[in-house]
Scaffold this active site. Structure first.
Site, PDB file in Angstrom:
ATOM      1  N   CYS A 102      41.459  37.217  43.107  1.00 11.47           N
ATOM      2  CA  CYS A 102      42.786  38.067  42.121  1.00 11.47           C
ATOM      3  C   CYS A 102      43.589  37.686  41.263  1.00 11.47           C
ATOM      4  O   CYS A 102      44.694  36.999  42.010  1.00 11.47           O
ATOM      5  CB  CYS A 102      42.877  39.542  42.948  1.00 11.47           C
ATOM      6  SG  CYS A 102      44.337  41.222  41.933  1.00 11.47           S
ATOM      7  N   CYS A 151      40.966  37.313  34.768  1.00 11.15           N
ATOM      8  CA  CYS A 151      41.001  38.919  35.600  1.00 11.15           C
ATOM      9  C   CYS A 151      39.173  38.977  35.980  1.00 11.15           C
ATOM     10  O   CYS A 151      38.455  38.716  35.793  1.00 11.15           O
ATOM     11  CB  CYS A 151      41.524  40.210  34.739  1.00 11.15           C
ATOM     12  SG  CYS A 151      41.058  42.232  36.086  1.00 11.15           S
TER      13      CYS A 151
END
Ligand code: DGL
Length: 253
Positions: free
Chosen positions: A74, A184
Site C-alpha cells: 500500500c 496506488c
C-alpha cells in the site's frame, strides 16, 4: 522464523492483490497471508494519524502470527508509516512500495509523467523527496484520484462510472503524457478504464514488480526462500464473502 512461515501482504483493501500477483509469479513456492483492511478503506483520504494507527494495528497483528516477512503493499501506508515501522521492527523483513517514478523516468528521459496516487501519498514528504529527484529532468504531474479506490473495492474499476470519474480527473492532461505511474496498488485494477481515458499509447507503470523483487532479495539474503508447496490465504477485516471472492477474482485477473 523458518522457511515454512508465511509472507504477509498488507493493504488497506483489495489493492495489494496487484502486488501479490507479482510476488506469486516471482516466488510461486511461498506461502502468502494476504490481509486487506477493507473495513477501513479508503486510507488515502483519511488523516495521516488515522492511517498511521490503522497500519500499526494491522502490522502488530500480522507480526504476532509467526510470519517471516511483511510486505506493505500500500503506497499510502508506506508513505505515512514505513520509517516508524522500521524503527519499531528493526530485525524483521519489512518491504514497502513507492510510486514507480524512477521506472517511468528511465523509460522516458525528459518525458512527461503523471503520477496517479491517493491524496495522502502525493502530500507526504516521502513523495516530495522522490519527486525532487526527477522533476528537474522530467515534467512530473501529480494526479490525485479520490473516489477511484471505492469503485475498485466494489469490483467496478473498469466500469463506465470509473471511466466517467477518470475523465473528470484526467481530461486536462489529454495528449500531454508519455507515461502514467499507478502510485496506488488498487489502480492496476482500473487499467483498462485509465488507458481508454489517457490514450492507449500512454505507458502505465506500477511498483508491484519492483516490490516483489526486493522481497525476494531480502528473503534470499536471510536464507528464508521456500521451495513450496505454495499457498495463498486471503483475509479481510470486512467479513464479507463477496469481497473475498472479488479478491480471488482479482488475483486471477
Ligand atoms: N492501495 C492503497 C495505496 O497503494 C491505498 C488505497 C486507499 O486509499 O485505501 O495507496
Amino acid at each position: 522464523m523458518n522457511k515454512e512461515d508465511y509472507i504477509a501482504v498488507f493493504d488497506s483493501g483489495v489493492g495489494g492483490i496487484s502486488v501479490l500477483r507479482h510476488l506469486r509469479s516471482l516466488m510461486p513456492g511461498e506461502r502468502y497471508l494476504y490481509f486487506g483492511d477493507s473495513a477501513n478503506a479508503p486510507y488515502g483520504t483519511k488523516t495521516r494519524e488515522q492511517v498511521r494507527d490503522l497500519t500499526f494495528a494491522a502490522v502488530e497483528n500480522l507480526f504476532a502470527r509467526g510470519i517471516k516477512a511483511l510486505v506493505i503493499a500500500c503506497n499510502t501506508a508506506t508513505s505515512v508509516a514505513i520509517g516508524e515501522l522500521r524503527e519499531a521492527y528493526p530485525d524483521r523483513i519489512l518491504v514497502g512500495i513507492e510510486p514507480a517514478l524512477k521506472l517511468a523516468a528511465d523509460h522516458f528521459p525528459g518525458g512527461r509523467i503523471g503520477v496517479m496516487a491517493t491524496p495522502i501519498t502525493l502530500r507526504e514528504e516521502k513523495f516530495e523527496c522522490l519527486m525532487r529527484r526527477y522533476d528537474t529532468s522530467c515534467r512530473v504531474y501529480k494526479l490525485p484520484a479520490p473516489g477511484l479506490v471505492e469503485l475498485i473495492e466494489a469490483g467496478r474499476g473498469n466500469s463506465p462510472e470509473a471511466e466517467k470519474l477518470l475523465h473528470s480527473l484526467l481530461d486536462p492532461y489529454a495528449g500531454k503524457l508519455d507515461a502514467v505511474v499507478l502510485g496506488c496498488t488498487h489502480y492496476p485494477f482500473a487499467t483498462r478504464a485509465i488507458s481508454r481515458v489517457v490514450g492507449e499509447q500512454v505507458l502505465l507503470l506500477d511498483g508491484g514488480e519492483g516490490t516483489a523483487r526486493e522481497t525476494r532479495r531480502r528473503l534470499e539474503e536471510a536464507g528464508l526462500l521456500s521451495r513450496g508447496p505454495g499457498e495463498i490465504r486471503i483475509e479481510n477485516s470486512r467479513a464479507d464473502d463477496a469481497l473475498l471472492q472479488l479478491s480471488r477474482d482479482l488475483l486471477e485477473s
